[in-house]
Design a protein around this motif. Structure first.
Motif, PDB file in Angstrom:
ATOM      1  N   ASP A 188       0.979  -1.581   0.531  1.00 32.38           N
ATOM      2  CA  ASP A 188       0.359  -0.046  -0.162  1.00 32.38           C
ATOM      3  C   ASP A 188       0.624   1.004  -0.019  1.00 32.38           C
ATOM      4  N   THR A 189       1.637   0.727   1.102  1.00 32.50           N
ATOM      5  CA  THR A 189       3.080   2.648   0.802  1.00 32.50           C
ATOM      6  C   THR A 189       3.594   2.472  -0.208  1.00 32.50           C
ATOM      7  N   ASN A 211       0.891   1.817  -3.655  1.00 36.10           N
ATOM      8  CA  ASN A 211      -0.612   3.706  -3.378  1.00 36.10           C
ATOM      9  C   ASN A 211      -0.238   4.887  -3.137  1.00 36.10           C
ATOM     10  N   ASP A 212       0.439   4.666  -2.155  1.00 34.93           N
ATOM     11  CA  ASP A 212       0.491   5.658  -1.699  1.00 34.93           C
ATOM     12  C   ASP A 212       2.054   6.822  -1.826  1.00 34.93           C
ATOM     13  N   ARG A 213       3.015   6.293  -2.358  1.00 30.37           N
ATOM     14  CA  ARG A 213       4.473   6.719  -2.682  1.00 30.37           C
ATOM     15  C   ARG A 213       4.234   6.683  -4.044  1.00 30.37           C
ATOM     16  N   LYS A 214       3.708   5.978  -5.016  1.00 33.66           N
ATOM     17  CA  LYS A 214       3.553   5.559  -5.880  1.00 33.66           C
ATOM     18  C   LYS A 214       5.121   5.741  -6.523  1.00 33.66           C
ATOM     19  N   HIS A 244      -7.661   2.300   9.214  1.00 32.37           N
ATOM     20  CA  HIS A 244      -6.979   1.230   8.551  1.00 32.37           C
ATOM     21  C   HIS A 244      -6.532  -0.331   8.608  1.00 32.37           C
ATOM     22  N   LEU A 248       2.055  10.883   2.107  1.00 31.38           N
ATOM     23  CA  LEU A 248       1.461  11.392   2.786  1.00 31.38           C
ATOM     24  C   LEU A 248       1.104  12.234   3.326  1.00 31.38           C
ATOM     25  N   GLY A 280      -2.206  14.628   3.023  1.00 21.25           N
ATOM     26  CA  GLY A 280      -2.327  14.042   2.128  1.00 21.25           C
ATOM     27  C   GLY A 280      -3.474  13.645   1.348  1.00 21.25           C
ATOM     28  N   SER A 285      -4.718  10.467  -0.922  1.00 26.12           N
ATOM     29  CA  SER A 285      -4.672   8.991  -0.950  1.00 26.12           C
ATOM     30  C   SER A 285      -5.241   8.350   0.368  1.00 26.12           C
ATOM     31  N   LYS A 287      -4.385   5.750   1.641  1.00 22.58           N
ATOM     32  CA  LYS A 287      -3.326   5.644   3.254  1.00 22.58           C
ATOM     33  C   LYS A 287      -3.655   6.832   3.823  1.00 22.58           C
ATOM     34  N   ALA A 288      -4.076   8.046   3.511  1.00 25.90           N
ATOM     35  CA  ALA A 288      -3.412   9.041   4.271  1.00 25.90           C
ATOM     36  C   ALA A 288      -4.504   9.251   5.444  1.00 25.90           C
TER      37      ALA A 288
END
Length: 244
Positions: free
Chosen positions: A35-36, A39-42, A75, A126, A196, A198, A200-201
């Motif tokens: 996910d990090t 999806n989040d940091r791409k 989460h 994030l 952020g 996303s 996740k954020a």
């Protein structure tokens, strides 16, 4: 058997031993690497070989554990959906703040009306540093002194903003030793959390929130389901706001 943070690969190796001994396995997942990174940091494209392998390995590690721990129930539900896990195998424990220096930060002394605003972190997506800088460069934001502590993936955004000459009221330090963090908070009236956009954020409450509140500082953060698990506008000193 408790497997600490970053134990996604360890739990796969340890699971057979725990099974033989009849011991349940608890994985302190804290965050998903898939996910990090995807999806989040791409940093890796969804559907790529690396992304697919990472997702399969992490799904296996989560399914090898009897219980996976995240930092919020929001989460936990996100991870259960992401890896198609039994909801009963995920739970949440707030990250909280370390005892010690943060609780000993003295109240902010009287000042000349200018508010000192602090953000510290690794400048990852994030954190939403674009939103932090947009607020700093707004008409109202220019009246307050701001300090950014940290470096990371989005540090070029900070560097470009400061190079433009439009952020004379913003000071940027790439990092300070951890033992000096409480002193940095001591100089602040308000601390910033994350902004952020996303998924996740929206699902986490980082330890900087708890550390700042433990230090008796007000916190401004993005509004999100995870934040509202613990804080309510008008009834706590963490103020959720729109990231738009």
């Amino acid at each position: 058997m408790i497997v600490p943070y970053m134990g996604q690969f360890d739990v796969i190796v340890l699971w057979p031993l725990a099974k033989l001994r009849g011991k349940p396995v608890v994985l302190d997942l804290f965050l998903s690497l898939y996910d990090t990174v995807v999806n989040d940091r791409k940093m890796v494209k969804p559907g790529s070989l690396v992304a697919r392998c990472l997702k399969k390995v992490e799904r296996l590690s989560c399914r090898s554990a009897n219980r996976n721990l995240l930092d919020t129930q929001t989460h936990a539900r996100r991870i259960a959906t992401l890896f198609d896990l039994n909801p009963d195998t995920v739970d949440a424990v707030p990250v909280g703040a370390e005892p010690g220096d943060f609780a000993n930060v003295p109240p902010r002394c009287a000042h000349n009306g200018s508010v000192n605003i602090l953000f510290y972190g690794q400048l990852i997506p994030l954190h939403g540093v674009e939103t932090i800088l947009k607020a700093a460069r707004s008409e109202r934001g220019r009246h307050h002194q701001r300090r950014i502590l940290g470096s990371g993936q989005d540090q070029s955004t900070v560097a470009d903003a400061l190079a433009s000459g439009d952020c004379a009221h913003v000071k940027w330090d790439h990092w300070v030793p951890y033992e000096d963090l409480a002193e940095a908070i001591e100089q602040a009236d308000v601390c910033l959390s994350i902004f952020g956009i996303s998924g996740k954020a929206a699902s986490v409450v980082p330890n900087k929130v708890y550390q700042s509140l433990f230090a008796k500082r007000s916190v401004i953060t993005r509004d999100a389901p995870a934040m509202r698990e613990f804080f309510r506008p008008g009834r706590s000193c963490a103020a959720p706001c729109s990231s738009g």
